[in-house]
Design an enzyme around this catalytic site. Sequence first.
Site, PDB file in Angstrom:
ATOM      1  CD1 TRP A 285      -0.087  -1.507   3.142  1.00  0.00           C
ATOM      2  CD2 TRP A 285       0.662   0.581   3.295  1.00  0.00           C
ATOM      3  NE1 TRP A 285       0.721  -1.433   4.250  1.00  0.00           N
ATOM      4  CE2 TRP A 285       1.186  -0.159   4.376  1.00  0.00           C
ATOM      5  CE3 TRP A 285       0.984   1.947   3.197  1.00  0.00           C
ATOM      6  CZ2 TRP A 285       2.033   0.392   5.344  1.00  0.00           C
ATOM      7  CZ3 TRP A 285       1.827   2.499   4.152  1.00  0.00           C
ATOM      8  CH2 TRP A 285       2.340   1.736   5.207  1.00  0.00           C
TER       9      TRP A 285
ATOM     10  CB  ALA B 247      -2.331  -2.683  -1.001  1.00  0.00           C
TER      11      ALA B 247
ATOM     12  CD  GLU C 230      11.026  -4.236  -2.098  1.00  0.00           C
ATOM     13  OE1 GLU C 230      11.366  -4.347  -0.891  1.00  0.00           O
ATOM     14  OE2 GLU C 230      10.188  -3.430  -2.495  1.00  0.00           O
TER      15      GLU C 230
ATOM     16  CB  SER D  35      14.247   4.199  -5.439  1.00  0.00           C
ATOM     17  OG  SER D  35      14.121   3.510  -4.221  1.00  0.00           O
TER      18      SER D  35
END
Length: 487
Positions: free
Chosen positions: A159, A185, A259, A450
Site C-alpha cells: 500500500w 493492496a 522484494e 531508488s
Amino acid sequence: MTREVADIIAGLGTGIHIDGRWRTATSGATFSVENPATGETIATLADGGHDDAVAAIDTAAAHQRDWAAVPARERSEILRRAYELLIERTDEVALLMTTEMGKPLEQARGEVAYGAEFFRWFGEEAVRIRGDARRSPDGKTRFVVTQEPVGPCILITPWNFPLAMITRKIGPAIAAGCTMVYKPAALTPLTSLYVTDLLVEAGLPAGVLSVVSTSSAGSVVEPWIDSGKARKLSFTGSTAVGKLLLEQCARGVLRTSMELGGNAPFIVCEDADLDVALDAVMAAKMRNMGEACTAANRILVHRSVIDDFAQRLADRMQSLTVGDGAVAGTDVGPLVEAKAVDKVQALVGDAVERGAQVVCGGQRSDGPGHFYPPTVLTSVSADADLMRTEIFGPVAALVPFDSDDDAVALANDTEFGLVSYVMTESVNRGFRIAEQLEAGMVGFNTGLVSNPAAPFGGVKQSGLGREGGLTGIDEFLETKYVAIPVR
C-alpha cells in the site's frame, strides 16, 4: 472529500477488471477504502473472491499466446503512451494517491514521475531483449539462444507506493510479453484502478491485465498459485508473507521475485559532512512518513559527533509540518491506518523502557486521522524491538559506534539486507564500508537509491531477484536453447 477528488473516484472502475470489462464481485461483496487523514470512507469497491480469481487467471492463460506474438515495438509503444499519459495527468493521479494513502502532494507528484519512468524505461527495453547464436567449442553444433516470456504472471503490491510498486512490475511484464493477474493492496487500491484504465487508453489489449481487488488476499492469490496456469509470482511486501508465498509457489515450481522487508542502517562516520548527512537522513527516513522498505531504520553515528547530529536532526524534524497531505505546506502526512500508529507507539514505548531518550516527538497525536509526530531517540539499546523490526513510521533511532568495524558489525546484525547508507568524505573509506555491508543496495552520501534504471532488490531475508535496471526484464523472461547440428 473535495468535488475534484469525488469526480476522480467516480470515474474509476468497480475494483475487478477481467477481459477488458469492469465487473462486480461474483459474491456481490464489497469493501471500503478510507482517507487516513480523516477516517472518511472515500470509495466502496467490489470485494473479489475465489470465482473472480479463477476467471482472471483463465483469461490471462487464454490470451498469453496471442500477447506473446505481438511485436516488441508495439508493446514498447503502449508503454510509451502510458508513460506520457501519466506525466500529463500528474496532478490528478497525485491527488488520488494522497487521498487514499496520505503522503503529501509534493511527494505524490514525485512518485508519479518515478513510477511513470518504469513505463518509459521498460518500453525502451522491450525492443532490446537479447539472444545469442554461436557454434559449440567442438564445431559440431550451432547454439541458438532466445528469451521468451515466462507466461502468465501474478503481481501483488503493498500500500505504501500505490503507483510505483505496480508500474515497476507491469512495465517489464508488458515489455516481455507476459499476461498478468494483479491484486492491489486493500488499503490503497484506487491508484491501481486508475492505472488500469490508463493502460487500456494507451492501447493495452483486453485480457492482458486482469485486476482483482479484495479484502481477503488468500482467497484470490492462492487460487492463482494453484491454478497450474500461472508461471511467475512477483511480490512486494513483508518477509512473513513472502515466506508463505514462497512455500505456496513451491507446489507448482513458480518463478518468484520477492522484494521483502528492510532494516536499513544509516552510518554517519566522524569525517562526514554533517549537512550532507542530515539532508540524506531526512530523505532516507522521512520519505513517505518513514513508510518505506528503504527507510533508514537504525541510524548509527560515530560517538564523537552523535550529540551534535542528534540535536541538528531534532531541529530539522521539529520544523516539519504534520497534517493532511492534500493541504499545501504539509511535510508529514498520516500513517496509513490506526494499526500502524499503534505499532510505532509500541516500538517507541519499548525503546524508552529500555533506556532510550526522547529528543523530540514520541507521543501519538490526538484527534481524527492516523498521525504520529516526527521523533528522534538517542541512547537506543541494542535489545530494543525497533532495532529488529521495521519501524514504518517517522521515528529516527540513533545508536553510537566507535570504529568502522563496529559500525559494519552493527549494520549487518540483522536478518534483512535491502539497503544500507554510509556517510563519509573519504571515497576509499566509503567503498571499503560499502563492500562489507550485507545489502543489495548502498547509498553513499545520499539517502535516495531508488531509480528505474538501477537494479532494486535485497539479500538475506529482504528478497529474491531485482526490479528495474538492465536485469529487471529478465525476471519475466525464460531462456530457450535450440541445438542445430552442423551438416
